[in-house]
Scaffold this motif. Structure first.
Motif, PDB file in Angstrom:
ATOM      1  N   SER A   1       0.840  -1.191   0.000  1.00  0.00           N
ATOM      2  CA  SER A   1       0.000   0.000   0.000  1.00  0.00           C
ATOM      3  C   SER A   1       0.877   1.244   0.000  1.00  0.00           C
ATOM      4  N   ASP A   2       0.285   2.367  -0.433  1.00  0.00           N
ATOM      5  CA  ASP A   2       1.016   3.626  -0.373  1.00  0.00           C
ATOM      6  C   ASP A   2       0.964   4.242   1.017  1.00  0.00           C
ATOM      7  N   GLN A   3       0.204   3.634   1.924  1.00  0.00           N
ATOM      8  CA  GLN A   3       0.132   4.120   3.287  1.00  0.00           C
ATOM      9  C   GLN A   3       1.324   3.595   4.091  1.00  0.00           C
ATOM     10  N   THR A   4       1.943   4.478   4.837  1.00  0.00           N
ATOM     11  CA  THR A   4       3.122   4.091   5.609  1.00  0.00           C
ATOM     12  C   THR A   4       3.235   4.960   6.844  1.00  0.00           C
ATOM     13  N   PHE A   5       4.113   4.552   7.726  1.00  0.00           N
ATOM     14  CA  PHE A   5       4.394   5.298   8.953  1.00  0.00           C
ATOM     15  C   PHE A   5       5.854   5.743   8.899  1.00  0.00           C
ATOM     16  N   VAL A   6       6.092   7.029   9.155  1.00  0.00           N
ATOM     17  CA  VAL A   6       7.430   7.614   9.009  1.00  0.00           C
ATOM     18  C   VAL A   6       7.832   8.288  10.310  1.00  0.00           C
ATOM     19  N   LEU A   7       9.104   8.178  10.614  1.00  0.00           N
ATOM     20  CA  LEU A   7       9.655   8.770  11.831  1.00  0.00           C
ATOM     21  C   LEU A   7      10.923   9.546  11.485  1.00  0.00           C
ATOM     22  N   TYR A   8      11.004  10.794  11.930  1.00  0.00           N
ATOM     23  CA  TYR A   8      12.193  11.640  11.774  1.00  0.00           C
ATOM     24  C   TYR A   8      12.719  12.000  13.165  1.00  0.00           C
ATOM     25  N   ARG A   9      14.061  11.920  13.317  1.00  0.00           N
ATOM     26  CA  ARG A   9      14.642  12.273  14.606  1.00  0.00           C
ATOM     27  C   ARG A   9      16.148  12.502  14.463  1.00  0.00           C
ATOM     28  N   ILE A  10      16.655  13.437  15.257  1.00  0.00           N
ATOM     29  CA  ILE A  10      18.091  13.691  15.316  1.00  0.00           C
ATOM     30  C   ILE A  10      18.700  12.803  16.387  1.00  0.00           C
ATOM     31  N   GLU A  11      19.737  12.083  16.030  1.00  0.00           N
ATOM     32  CA  GLU A  11      20.469  11.262  16.988  1.00  0.00           C
ATOM     33  C   GLU A  11      21.962  11.473  16.783  1.00  0.00           C
ATOM     34  N   LYS A  12      22.730  11.298  17.860  1.00  0.00           N
ATOM     35  CA  LYS A  12      24.174  11.527  17.824  1.00  0.00           C
ATOM     36  C   LYS A  12      24.922  10.226  17.617  1.00  0.00           C
ATOM     37  N   ASP A  13      26.018  10.340  16.854  1.00  0.00           N
ATOM     38  CA  ASP A  13      26.873   9.191  16.612  1.00  0.00           C
ATOM     39  C   ASP A  13      27.603   8.802  17.902  1.00  0.00           C
ATOM     40  N   ASN A  14      27.709   7.504  18.149  1.00  0.00           N
ATOM     41  CA  ASN A  14      28.315   7.050  19.397  1.00  0.00           C
ATOM     42  C   ASN A  14      29.809   7.344  19.472  1.00  0.00           C
ATOM     43  N   ARG A  15      30.504   7.365  18.336  1.00  0.00           N
ATOM     44  CA  ARG A  15      31.956   7.569  18.355  1.00  0.00           C
ATOM     45  C   ARG A  15      32.333   9.048  18.318  1.00  0.00           C
ATOM     46  N   SER A  16      31.759   9.796  17.399  1.00  0.00           N
ATOM     47  CA  SER A  16      32.153  11.200  17.226  1.00  0.00           C
ATOM     48  C   SER A  16      31.236  12.172  17.950  1.00  0.00           C
ATOM     49  N   ASN A  17      30.085  11.683  18.427  1.00  0.00           N
ATOM     50  CA  ASN A  17      29.087  12.539  19.071  1.00  0.00           C
ATOM     51  C   ASN A  17      28.528  13.579  18.106  1.00  0.00           C
ATOM     52  N   ARG A  18      28.687  13.342  16.811  1.00  0.00           N
ATOM     53  CA  ARG A  18      28.130  14.248  15.806  1.00  0.00           C
ATOM     54  C   ARG A  18      26.663  13.907  15.568  1.00  0.00           C
ATOM     55  N   PRO A  19      25.791  14.907  15.504  1.00  0.00           N
ATOM     56  CA  PRO A  19      24.370  14.636  15.263  1.00  0.00           C
ATOM     57  C   PRO A  19      24.090  14.388  13.789  1.00  0.00           C
ATOM     58  N   HIS A  20      23.228  13.431  13.527  1.00  0.00           N
ATOM     59  CA  HIS A  20      22.781  13.120  12.167  1.00  0.00           C
ATOM     60  C   HIS A  20      21.255  13.039  12.171  1.00  0.00           C
ATOM     61  N   LEU A  21      20.669  13.262  11.012  1.00  0.00           N
ATOM     62  CA  LEU A  21      19.226  13.148  10.866  1.00  0.00           C
ATOM     63  C   LEU A  21      18.885  11.745  10.393  1.00  0.00           C
TER      64      LEU A  21
END
Length: 253
Positions: free
Chosen positions: A124-144
């Motif tokens: 189906s074209d119906q879906t569930f989407v999630l967006y969130r910023i999380e930080k990398d465990n090694r560099s502590n850099r945030p990614h989307l």
């Protein structure tokens, strides 16, 4: 009788080909060095500017991709009213939720923007989407991060598998419009906004202006950032009711 000859002295070859003095040589060499250094400086500045524009172009391109993907999901967002969740004896839950998340926003929504990557799956074209910023465990850099479920799960509060949509995104802020002002949260399961989509949302993406040479290099507090903003209208919001106005007690004077 001898004819008289002019008394002027004929210049010799040694006199007509006199060499340059030491001062003239030093002046010529110095002038050549100055011109060479000036030319090298101009070329270096041009190369630095080209590298700067190339770096900024890559960052801007990533932010445009994020904005386009997020806009597509928002423009296809949909809500099924609670009274109509039973369709073909199957309960379909829908959600539109924005909440603050570590100086950013977390977005959960049901959308009709799913594209099957395999032919013949009849998804189906119906879906569930999630967006969130999380930080990398090694560099502590945030990614989307973005997650998408091929089938809308029964529990929309649980996390789903997510993958990096864009790296080095410091923050993403999504503000829904409630008819009077911009808010920092929205929940279609709450009584105030039950079964309601916002008419429009404001998106602000803040990314680091430069990518590190080493992906594991930690971020600095003074690392420069660039920001991109946009407003997205949600077409299916016109089919939902307006948010409830707060109850006002009548006053008599």
């Amino acid at each position: 009788m001898k004819l008289p000859f002019p008394t002027s002295k004929v210049p010799s070859s040694s006199d007509s080909q006199s060499g340059m003095t030491l001062l003239e040589i030093i002046f010529s060499v110095t002038l050549m060095l100055i011109m060479t250094m000036a030319t090298a400086s101009v070329l270096r500045n041009g190369l630095d500017m080209r590298l700067e524009l190339s770096q900024r172009s890559r960052v801007t391109h990533r932010m445009n991709i994020v904005l386009q993907r997020l806009s597509d999901d928002l423009q296809h967002a949909f809500i099924i009213p609670s009274q109509q969740v039973f369709i073909r004896k199957a309960e379909i839950k829908t959600l539109f939720r924005i909440k603050p998340w570590d100086n950013s926003s977390e977005l959960r929504l049901t959308t009709m923007n799913h594209v099957s990557h395999q032919s013949g799956t009849h998804e189906s074209d119906q879906t569930f989407v999630l967006y969130r910023i999380e930080k990398d465990n090694r560099s502590n850099r945030p990614h989307l991060y973005r997650g998408e479920a091929a089938v809308i799960p029964e529990n929309l509060d649980q996390d789903i598998p997510m993958s990096v949509l864009s790296r080095n995104i410091k923050a993403i802020r999504i503000s829904p419009w409630n008819g009077e002002d911009w808010r920092d949260e929205w929940d279609s399961n709450r009584s105030d906004w039950r079964d309601v989509l916002p008419r429009m949302v404001k998106i602000e993406i803040e990314a680091y202006a430069y990518d590190p040479a080493d992906p594991d290099e930690p971020i600095g507090d003074k690392d420069p950032t660039v920001t991109m903003r946009s407003i997205v209208f949600i077409p299916r919001a016109v089919f939902t009711k307006e948010p409830k106005d707060p109850v006002k007690t009548a006053k008599y004077y």
